[in-house]
Every structure is written in C-alpha cells, then in structure tokens.
Write a protein that holds these residues in place. Sequence first.
Motif, PDB file in Angstrom:
ATOM      1  N   ALA A 282      78.272  54.840  20.926  1.00 14.77           N
ATOM      2  CA  ALA A 282      79.399  55.038  21.840  1.00 14.77           C
ATOM      3  C   ALA A 282      80.632  54.315  21.306  1.00 14.77           C
ATOM      4  O   ALA A 282      80.523  53.235  20.703  1.00 14.77           O
ATOM      5  N   LEU A 283      81.790  54.881  21.498  1.00 13.64           N
ATOM      6  CA  LEU A 283      83.024  54.263  21.042  1.00 13.64           C
ATOM      7  C   LEU A 283      83.337  53.057  21.919  1.00 13.64           C
ATOM      8  O   LEU A 283      83.482  53.174  23.135  1.00 13.64           O
ATOM      9  N   PRO A 284      83.441  51.859  21.323  1.00 15.59           N
ATOM     10  CA  PRO A 284      83.729  50.672  22.136  1.00 15.59           C
ATOM     11  C   PRO A 284      85.155  50.715  22.673  1.00 15.59           C
ATOM     12  O   PRO A 284      86.028  51.379  22.114  1.00 15.59           O
ATOM     13  N   LEU A 285      85.384  49.975  23.723  1.00 15.02           N
ATOM     14  CA  LEU A 285      86.703  49.931  24.334  1.00 15.02           C
ATOM     15  C   LEU A 285      87.621  48.999  23.540  1.00 15.02           C
ATOM     16  O   LEU A 285      87.164  48.007  22.949  1.00 15.02           O
ATOM     17  N   GLU A 286      88.893  49.300  23.518  1.00 15.45           N
ATOM     18  CA  GLU A 286      89.851  48.375  22.926  1.00 15.45           C
ATOM     19  C   GLU A 286      89.816  47.068  23.714  1.00 15.45           C
ATOM     20  O   GLU A 286      89.764  47.060  24.938  1.00 15.45           O
ATOM     21  N   GLY A 287      89.828  45.977  23.003  1.00 16.35           N
ATOM     22  CA  GLY A 287      89.757  44.662  23.630  1.00 16.35           C
ATOM     23  C   GLY A 287      88.346  44.178  23.871  1.00 16.35           C
ATOM     24  O   GLY A 287      88.151  43.038  24.323  1.00 16.35           O
ATOM     25  N   GLU A 288      87.328  45.005  23.562  1.00 22.11           N
ATOM     26  CA  GLU A 288      85.942  44.601  23.818  1.00 22.11           C
ATOM     27  C   GLU A 288      85.531  43.474  22.865  1.00 22.11           C
ATOM     28  O   GLU A 288      85.774  43.535  21.662  1.00 22.11           O
ATOM     29  N   PRO A 289      84.879  42.409  23.373  1.00 22.34           N
ATOM     30  CA  PRO A 289      84.459  41.293  22.519  1.00 22.34           C
ATOM     31  C   PRO A 289      83.361  41.709  21.541  1.00 22.34           C
ATOM     32  O   PRO A 289      82.430  42.441  21.906  1.00 22.34           O
ATOM     33  N   VAL A 290      83.469  41.245  20.300  1.00 19.75           N
ATOM     34  CA  VAL A 290      82.510  41.575  19.252  1.00 19.75           C
ATOM     35  C   VAL A 290      82.230  40.338  18.408  1.00 19.75           C
ATOM     36  O   VAL A 290      83.004  39.365  18.407  1.00 19.75           O
TER      37      VAL A 290
ATOM     38  N   THR B 295      81.601  35.252  13.024  1.00 16.78           N
ATOM     39  CA  THR B 295      82.986  35.429  13.454  1.00 16.78           C
ATOM     40  C   THR B 295      82.978  36.081  14.830  1.00 16.78           C
ATOM     41  O   THR B 295      82.088  36.879  15.153  1.00 16.78           O
ATOM     42  N   GLU B 296      83.970  35.758  15.624  1.00 14.16           N
ATOM     43  CA  GLU B 296      84.091  36.309  16.968  1.00 14.16           C
ATOM     44  C   GLU B 296      85.494  36.880  17.140  1.00 14.16           C
ATOM     45  O   GLU B 296      86.478  36.299  16.664  1.00 14.16           O
ATOM     46  N   GLY B 297      85.587  38.033  17.812  1.00 16.99           N
ATOM     47  CA  GLY B 297      86.894  38.643  18.010  1.00 16.99           C
ATOM     48  C   GLY B 297      86.839  39.771  19.021  1.00 16.99           C
ATOM     49  O   GLY B 297      85.922  39.837  19.857  1.00 16.99           O
ATOM     50  N   ARG B 298      87.803  40.678  18.912  1.00 17.98           N
ATOM     51  CA  ARG B 298      87.896  41.813  19.831  1.00 17.98           C
ATOM     52  C   ARG B 298      88.316  43.073  19.067  1.00 17.98           C
ATOM     53  O   ARG B 298      88.983  42.992  18.036  1.00 17.98           O
TER      54      ARG B 298
ATOM     55  N   TYR C 109      87.106  54.275  11.748  1.00 15.77           N
ATOM     56  CA  TYR C 109      87.001  52.826  11.594  1.00 15.77           C
ATOM     57  C   TYR C 109      87.446  52.115  12.866  1.00 15.77           C
ATOM     58  O   TYR C 109      88.279  52.628  13.630  1.00 15.77           O
ATOM     59  N   LEU C 110      86.887  50.923  13.041  1.00 13.35           N
ATOM     60  CA  LEU C 110      87.264  50.042  14.139  1.00 13.35           C
ATOM     61  C   LEU C 110      88.002  48.850  13.545  1.00 13.35           C
ATOM     62  O   LEU C 110      87.465  48.153  12.667  1.00 13.35           O
ATOM     63  N   SER C 111      89.217  48.619  13.988  1.00 13.72           N
ATOM     64  CA  SER C 111      90.001  47.484  13.528  1.00 13.72           C
ATOM     65  C   SER C 111      89.722  46.298  14.450  1.00 13.72           C
ATOM     66  O   SER C 111      89.781  46.418  15.677  1.00 13.72           O
ATOM     67  N   VAL C 112      89.408  45.136  13.849  1.00  6.57           N
ATOM     68  CA  VAL C 112      88.979  43.964  14.619  1.00  6.57           C
ATOM     69  C   VAL C 112      89.901  42.788  14.333  1.00  6.57           C
ATOM     70  O   VAL C 112      90.183  42.471  13.164  1.00  6.57           O
ATOM     71  N   ALA C 113      90.378  42.153  15.376  1.00  5.91           N
ATOM     72  CA  ALA C 113      91.154  40.912  15.268  1.00  5.91           C
ATOM     73  C   ALA C 113      90.257  39.751  15.676  1.00  5.91           C
ATOM     74  O   ALA C 113      89.609  39.798  16.733  1.00  5.91           O
ATOM     75  N   TRP C 114      90.206  38.693  14.849  1.00  3.36           N
ATOM     76  CA  TRP C 114      89.299  37.577  15.087  1.00  3.36           C
ATOM     77  C   TRP C 114      89.963  36.484  15.922  1.00  3.36           C
ATOM     78  O   TRP C 114      91.142  36.201  15.773  1.00  3.36           O
ATOM     79  N   THR C 115      89.153  35.894  16.773  1.00  2.57           N
ATOM     80  CA  THR C 115      89.604  34.727  17.552  1.00  2.57           C
ATOM     81  C   THR C 115      88.955  33.446  17.046  1.00  2.57           C
ATOM     82  O   THR C 115      89.423  32.348  17.345  1.00  2.57           O
TER      83      THR C 115
ATOM     84  N   LEU D 193      94.364  33.654   9.142  1.00  6.99           N
ATOM     85  CA  LEU D 193      93.410  33.673  10.247  1.00  6.99           C
ATOM     86  C   LEU D 193      93.645  34.830  11.203  1.00  6.99           C
ATOM     87  O   LEU D 193      92.721  35.246  11.910  1.00  6.99           O
ATOM     88  N   GLU D 194      94.840  35.377  11.219  1.00  8.49           N
ATOM     89  CA  GLU D 194      95.147  36.466  12.134  1.00  8.49           C
ATOM     90  C   GLU D 194      95.010  37.831  11.465  1.00  8.49           C
ATOM     91  O   GLU D 194      95.303  38.859  12.085  1.00  8.49           O
ATOM     92  N   GLY D 195      94.560  37.860  10.212  1.00  6.54           N
ATOM     93  CA  GLY D 195      94.373  39.132   9.526  1.00  6.54           C
ATOM     94  C   GLY D 195      93.259  39.952  10.155  1.00  6.54           C
ATOM     95  O   GLY D 195      92.240  39.406  10.589  1.00  6.54           O
ATOM     96  N   VAL D 196      93.429  41.275  10.224  1.00  2.00           N
ATOM     97  CA  VAL D 196      92.429  42.153  10.835  1.00  2.00           C
ATOM     98  C   VAL D 196      91.487  42.699   9.771  1.00  2.00           C
ATOM     99  O   VAL D 196      91.847  42.805   8.596  1.00  2.00           O
ATOM    100  N   ASP D 197      90.267  43.045  10.192  1.00  2.00           N
ATOM    101  CA  ASP D 197      89.268  43.643   9.317  1.00  2.00           C
ATOM    102  C   ASP D 197      88.875  45.017   9.843  1.00  2.00           C
ATOM    103  O   ASP D 197      88.929  45.270  11.050  1.00  2.00           O
ATOM    104  N   ASP D 198      88.439  45.891   8.921  1.00  2.00           N
ATOM    105  CA  ASP D 198      88.079  47.262   9.278  1.00  2.00           C
ATOM    106  C   ASP D 198      86.578  47.485   9.114  1.00  2.00           C
ATOM    107  O   ASP D 198      86.013  47.183   8.052  1.00  2.00           O
TER     108      ASP D 198
END
Length: 441
Positions: A322-330, A344-347, A371-377, A412-417
């Motif tokens: 299923a396609l995850p929601l934007e902002g969903e914790p990962v 690593t933890e992010g959304r 692809y899912l783009s992820v920003a890390w916290t 640290l704010e770089g996104v991963d795909d």
Amino acid sequence: MITNIRNLLQLQSIQGPILGAILLIGSLSAPLRADDLSHPELRQLPPLSVAEVDRQQRLAAGTGRMLIGFGRSVPETMNLVSTPECWQRQADGRWRCLQRLRSPGATGLRLGLQLEALPSGAVLRFHNSDQTQSFTLSAAEAELDSGLYWSPTTVGESVTLELLIPAEADPEQIIVAVPIVSHLFRLPWLQEEVHRETDCIRDVACDKEAERLSRATALILFTDADGETGTCTGTLIAGAESATEIPYLLTAHHCVSDQPKASSVESVWGYRVRECDGSAAIPQWVRGGADLLTVVTSADSSLLRLRHTPPEGAAFVRWSTALPLEGEPVVSIHHPHGAPQKITEGRIKDYLHCEDAAYCGEDADPDGIHYLSVAWTAGVTDSGSSGSGLFLASTGELIGVLSGGLSSCENLEGVDDYGWLGVAYREGLDFWLGQTSESPR
C-alpha cells in the motif's frame, strides 16, 4: 518454464541444498596443524603498482559505491594446478594438489576460479594465511555456476587452495585456473573500535524496539567479473504464506544486478554492537551465493534467494504494498561503510515519478509513482546503506529499498530515495512472494 524454476527453488528450501552439493561452503573447520599444509608452493603476485595503489586510495576514499576490493590479474604462468609436480598421492589413495597464492598487502582475498573437467567426488578447500580459517565445498557445488567461481572471503594476504580428487581420477585431465583475484584492502567487520552514537550515526542496539528488524537485516558482499568487491545491505523478506520461510533477500538492483554477481554473494548476520555505544558482536556468515529471481529497475530492486539458510535467530519481515501517507513515520536499518548496523528515523516527504529519480530504467511508466522520498529526523544513510529496507514505524512492515540520496553527516537534512515496494511487487516480486489482499495503487 518459470513455474518449474520456482517450484524447484521452493522444493529446495524444504529438502536442503541441491543434490550433488554435498558439502556446505562456509563452515569454519578446526585450525589446521602446520604440517597439514606441508609447505605448499607459493605463487606470489608482484607488489601493487603505482596505478593499483592510486586505485586503492581512490576506492577507499570514495563516496559512491562501498567497495572493499579490486581485481588483480594472475599470469598464466601462475596457474595453480597446471604442473604434474603439484599432484601427490595420499595415504587414502586420493590425489592432492596444494598451492598458495599471495597478493602483497591484502587484508583479505577471493580467488576467481575457472573450473573445468573436475571429476565427481572432487573437493576444494581454501585456507587463510595463518591456517585458522578453512572452507570446504564439493566440485559439484562450485560448478553450479558457469564462468568464474569466487572463493569464500579469507583473511590475510595469502590463501592456500587444496584440491582433492578420487584415486581413480587422472590428474593430467584436471583443469583449474585462477585468472584473477579480488585484492581486499579493508574488512570492516574486523575492526574492534567502540562505536559511539552521534547526531548522524545511531547504533541499532540503542533502540530496543528495532530488534526484529535488526535480525532481518544483513550486510552483503559481492564480487563482479572484474574482481571489484563491494558491500550493500539486504533484508530477509517473508513470502505471503508466513509458514513457508524461503530465504528471500531483497536488495538494490544497482548492488546485485546479474546472476554472476548473485552467485558471489556472502551475507553477514548479527553484525551490530552488543549494547548501546558498545563494541561489535562477532557476526555469523552465510556463504555459497544466491539465485537472482527477479529485478525491477524502475524501483532499483533485486530479489535473491540465498542458497543456504540464514543463521538461527534471523527474522523474516512482513511487507506492505500500500502507498504510505505523506508524513508517515518510517525507519531504516543499514550498514553504512560496512559498519555495524545503524538505524535512521524519519517521515515520508514525497512521492517520485521516474523523471525525478536517478535510477529508473527505460521502460518505466512515466506517470507512475516509483520512489518514496524520505526526510530524516534522526540519523543518516551513507555508502554501503544501499539496498536496505524502509519500514513503517507503526507496524514494522517493509515498504521500500534504498536506492540513493543526499543525506550525510555533513547534510543531516538531505533526503533519500527508496524504491517503492508496491511497484517492485507488481512488476515481478509478486510471482515469488505470492498473492496478497493488498493492491498496489
């Protein structure tokens, strides 16, 4: 035809290794006595050339693929079993050829062997420099693959090849060549330093809730036809029928893209610190290669089936298409630079179409989400993290495979795909993993 292949592989998971592969590669035997190897003839490669030293330095400092070794050609005059003088009759009647190859300055070695005309019952053994490490396999197992067979990774700058053939065999008919070696210049898992958690490096042992995901994650090694050895990360993924634990390993296509590379795969399990901010535990190895089942370039994903069972304690993760929601914790578990597992933890930040992705193949739907783009916290990924899984923080289900990105300790704010599992499932994984009630959107 493909159905028959799948049935064979699934049957193999129940009945054990393919018939004829009578000896399990990768088992660590008891240390050998000094006289057991009886001073084998030494074939020594020259010291690294200026060009090779420069290459090693560039690879060691590189920020792209995580490479730990490169290929060195072996002259034909060093063919390890080309001379009749190599063969000696043993007390039990068998013939034995015993020779040693050294690549000066190597931290470890893999031999690239070409095996021809080996008789039934032949056995190959590989011994490391100080004879504390020994791996045994049958010729039948080594000959599962055409072309080069890459020997198990051994520690040290030399490796001794021991070849045993039945008493009735003719040594003059044996053809075994070693045209290339992979000269390993670093073995990260041998490092003993204590790992400290920082803003960008977080040990998985510091998060007790990630225990199961940690046990499903492996460091993988692979060697290509040119002798380059690299590392990535893979995830042990369950089929739709949870009662059937076939050792499917999911990683990135840019890590393992073809069957020869899959055949060279060695996986390292439980490589993590013993406790938060502690020293690394002794990992467990699974050698013997893997079968490449399917690739999905539009999600940078490859599904492998390990030829041997992961160690006790390894966990199979469930997954969601299923396609995850934007902002969903990962969360993601991975081996940056071949190091003990990090978390690593992010959304979920965004969804990417092929025109926005760096790795998508030629036939992908330009309008589809790949692809899912992820920003890390907390934490980042790095070279060697490729192929690692992306999991929903709420359920622990696998939803993606790391392709690449911009995160680093300097960014640290770089996104991963991450390649979206929904696409990978729809375009090939479904055949192997089985049907699910979920329908990728």
